[in-house]
Design an enzyme around this catalytic site. Structure first.
Site: not given
Ligand code: AMP
Ligand code: ZN
Length: 113
Positions: A29-30, A86, A92-94, A99, A101
Site C-alpha cells: 500500500d502506498i 472496506n 471507507g472504500q476509496s 481489494h 488489505h
Molecule cells: P480503500 O480506501 O479501502 O479503497 O483502499 C485503497 C488503498 O489503496 C488505500 O489504502 C491507499 O493508500 C491505496 N493506494 C492508493 N493508490 C495506490 C497506489 N498507486 N499504489 C498502492 N496503493 C495505493
C-alpha cells in the site's frame, strides 16, 4: 476502464509487487496504515465485495491462498494480522476495485475507527 487497480494489474502504473500470478496481484500500500500493509487484488475488475458472483468462487478461494502465502512468507502468520475489505461510503472504500488489505507487524486496535 479508468480504474487505478486495473492499471496496476496491467503494469500501466508501477507498484511494489510482492506476489503476482495470472489472476491476482499483491503490492505494498502506498500509504501504509501498519508496518506491514499489502493489498491483494484480483486482476479481474470487480468493483466491490457486493459484485462477487458465483463464477468468482475459485478466484475468492485463490485470494485466500495468496493471503496465506504472503502471511507465511512475512512471518505475520505467527504474530497475527488482519484482512480488511472496506466497502462503500461508510466502509471507507476509496478505490472501486475489490481489494483485500492485509495489515500486520503491530498490535491492531479493535474496534476499528
Ligand atoms: P480503500 O480506501 O479501502 O479503497 O483502499 C485503497 C488503498 O489503496 C488505500 O489504502 C491507499 O493508500 C491505496 N493506494 C492508493 N493508490 C495506490 C497506489 N498507486 N499504489 C498502492 N496503493 C495505493
Ligand atoms: Zn479495476
Amino acid at each position: 476502464m479508468d480504474c487505478l487497480f486495473c492499471k496496476i494489474a496491467n503494469h500501466e502504473i508501477p507498484s511494489t509487487t510482492v506476489y503476482e500470478d495470472d489472476q491476482v496481484i499483491a503490492f505494498q500500500d502506498i500509504d501504509p496504515k501498519a508496518p506491514f500493509h499489502v493489498l491483494v487484488v484480483p486482476k479481474k475488475h470487480i468493483s466491490s465485495v457486493l459484485e462477487v458472483e458465483d463464477m468468482d468462487k475459485d478466484l475468492m478461494y485463490h485470494i485466500v491462498t495468496v493471503i496465506q502465502k504472503i502471511a507465511k512468507e512475512s512471518g505475520i502468520d505467527q504474530s497475527g494480522f488482519r484482512v480488511v475489505v472496506n466497502t462503500g461510503e461508510d466502509g471507507g472504500q476509496s478505490v472501486q476495485h475489490l481489494h483485500f488489505h492485509v495489515l500486520g507487524k503491530r498490535l491492531l486496535n479493535w474496534p476499528p475507527g
